[in-house]
Design an enzyme around this catalytic site. Structure first.
Site, PDB file in Angstrom:
ATOM      1  N   ASN A  42       0.815  -1.217   0.000  1.00 27.43           N
ATOM      2  CA  ASN A  42       0.000   0.000   0.000  1.00 27.43           C
ATOM      3  C   ASN A  42       0.845   1.263   0.000  1.00 27.43           C
ATOM      4  OD1 ASN A  42      -3.048  -0.578   0.285  1.00 27.43           O
ATOM      5  ND2 ASN A  42      -2.040  -2.139   1.510  1.00 27.43           N
ATOM      6  N   ASP A  55       0.644 -10.825   0.127  1.00 29.91           N
ATOM      7  CA  ASP A  55       1.963 -10.609   0.754  1.00 29.91           C
ATOM      8  C   ASP A  55       2.083 -11.477   1.997  1.00 29.91           C
ATOM      9  OD1 ASP A  55      -0.009  -9.080   2.029  1.00 29.91           O
ATOM     10  OD2 ASP A  55       1.351  -7.429   2.484  1.00 29.91           O
ATOM     11  N   ARG A  56       0.971 -11.541   2.749  1.00 36.52           N
ATOM     12  CA  ARG A  56       0.954 -12.381   3.957  1.00 36.52           C
ATOM     13  C   ARG A  56       1.068 -13.853   3.566  1.00 36.52           C
ATOM     14  NH1 ARG A  56      -4.429 -10.938   6.921  1.00 36.52           N
ATOM     15  NH2 ARG A  56      -3.500 -12.167   8.618  1.00 36.52           N
TER      16      ARG A  56
END
Ligand SMILES: Nc1ncnc2c1ncn2[C@@H]1O[C@H](COP(=O)(O)OP(=O)(O)O)[C@@H](O)[C@H]1O
Ligand SMILES: CC(C)(COP(=O)(O)O)[C@@H](O)C(=O)NCCC(=O)O
Ligand SMILES: [K+]
Length: 244
Positions: free
Chosen positions: A9, A101-102
Site C-alpha cells: 500500500n 503478501d501475507r
C-alpha cells in the site's frame, strides 16, 4: 531475465534475476504506477516472465498489468492467495481475501522452518502464524508505525512532531511522547502475540520480521527474531519457480 514485484500500500519492491545475477530496489509508489515501474522495467535484457504479488487493489493491478505488457510484451503473472499451496492451508473462509503478501510470506516461512511466525512491519503491521503441519493459524492486522503517526497528527489539533529517534521510555516532549508511545504500543503488541504463540507452537519457533519498519521496530523486540527484509519477494520467487 525474470522480474518479481511486491506491491504494497505504500511501497513497490522489485527483484530482477538473470541467472546468478540479482538486482533489487524499491520505493514509495504514491500509486503513480508508471513512475514506480520505470526502474524495475529498465533492463537491457529481455524479460522472460514478470511475477507480481500485489495488495494494491484490482484497479491498480489492471494498470500495472497494462504497463508491464506495454513495456515487455508479456502478460504479467499475478499470484493471489489460494486455499492450499506449498503445504500451507489457508484458514480464511474465502482464501483469495487473504493479502497475498501475507500468504507468500507464510509459504516461505513454512518451507524454511515448518512452524513459524511472520511479522510484517509495513503500511499495516501484520502478524501471522503457521504450524508445523502447514496450517495457517490466523493473524492480526493493525496500523503500521507510519499510519499510526499520520492518523494521530491528522486527528489532533495541537500534536506536532518532527522526525525523531524513538525509545521505549516516558516521553518528556510532544515528539518523545508520540514516537516512544507508538513504538512501545507496537512492540508490546508484537511481543504479547509472540510470547503467546511460542507457548502454543514451540518456545523456539522462529519469528521472521519484514517490512519497511522492520529495523526500527525489531531494535526494541525483547525476543529473538530473524530479520528477513525480502521475505515477500522470496516467497513470490518460490511460487514462480514451480510454474515452469
Ligand atoms: N500512512 C503513512 N504515513 C507515513 N508513512 C507510512 C504510511 N504508511 C506506511 N508508511 C511507511 O512506509 C513504509 C511501508 O512499509 P513497506 O513494508 O515498505 O511497504 P508496504 O506496506 O507497501 O509493503 C513503512 O516504513 C511505513 O512506516
Ligand atoms: C494487510 C495488508 C494491508 C498489508 O499490506 P501492506 O501493509 O504490506 O501494504 C494486506 O495484506 C491486505 O491488503 N490484506 C487483505 C486483507 C487481509 O489480509 O485479510
Ligand atoms: K508488505
Amino acid at each position: 531475465m525474470k522480474l518479481f514485484i511486491d506491491v504494497g500500500n505504500t511501497a513497490l519492491k522489485w527483484r530482477r534475476r538473470g541467472g546468478d545475477n540479482i538486482e533489487q530496489g524499491g520505493g514509495t509508489h504514491r500509486r503513480d504506477w508508471e513512475t514506480a515501474l520505470r526502474e524495475p522495467l529498465a533492463s537491457s535484457q529481455p524479460f522472460e516472465s514478470v511475477w507480481i504479488a500485489s495488495v494494491a487493489g484490482a484497479e491498480a493491478d489492471a494498470r500495472i498489468g497494462a504497463l508491464i505488457s506495454e513495456a515487455t510484451g508479456l502478460a504479467a503473472e499475478f499470484y493471489y492467495s489460494v486455499r492450499n499451496d506449498f503445504g500451507v492451508h489457508n484458514c480464511y473462509p474465502e482464501a483469495r481475501r487473504l493479502g497475498v503478501d501475507r500468504w507468500v510470506a507464510l509459504i516461505e516461512c513454512h518451507r524454511r522452518h515448518g512452524a513459524g511466525i511472520v511479522v510484517d512491519c509495513g503500511s499495516a503491521l501484520t502478524i501471522d502464524a503457521v504450524d508445523e503441519n502447514g496450517a495457517f493459524l490466523g493473524g492480526y492486522i493493525v496500523p503500521g508505525l507510519g499510519m499510526l503517526r499520520t492518523a494521530l497528527l491528522r486527528d489532533t489539533a495541537d500534536v506536532h512532531v518532527g522526525p525523531g529517534q524513538a525509545g521505549l521510555g516516558l516521553g518528556q516532549s510532544t515528539g518523545e511522547c508520540v514516537h516512544n508511545g507508538l513504538l512501545r504500543m507496537s512492540v508490546a503488541f508484537v511481543t504479547d502475540v509472540v510470547v503467546e504463540l511460542r507457548e502454543r507452537l514451540s518456545d523456539t519457533c522462529p519469528v521472521l520480521v519484514t517490512g519497511g519498519d522492520a529495523r526500527e521496530l525489531s531494535a526494541s523486540f525483547p525476543f529473538d527474531f530473524d530479520l528477513q527484509p525480502d521475505l515477500v519477494l522470496d516467497g513470490l520467487e518460490r511460487v514462480a519457480a514451480r510454474q515452469k
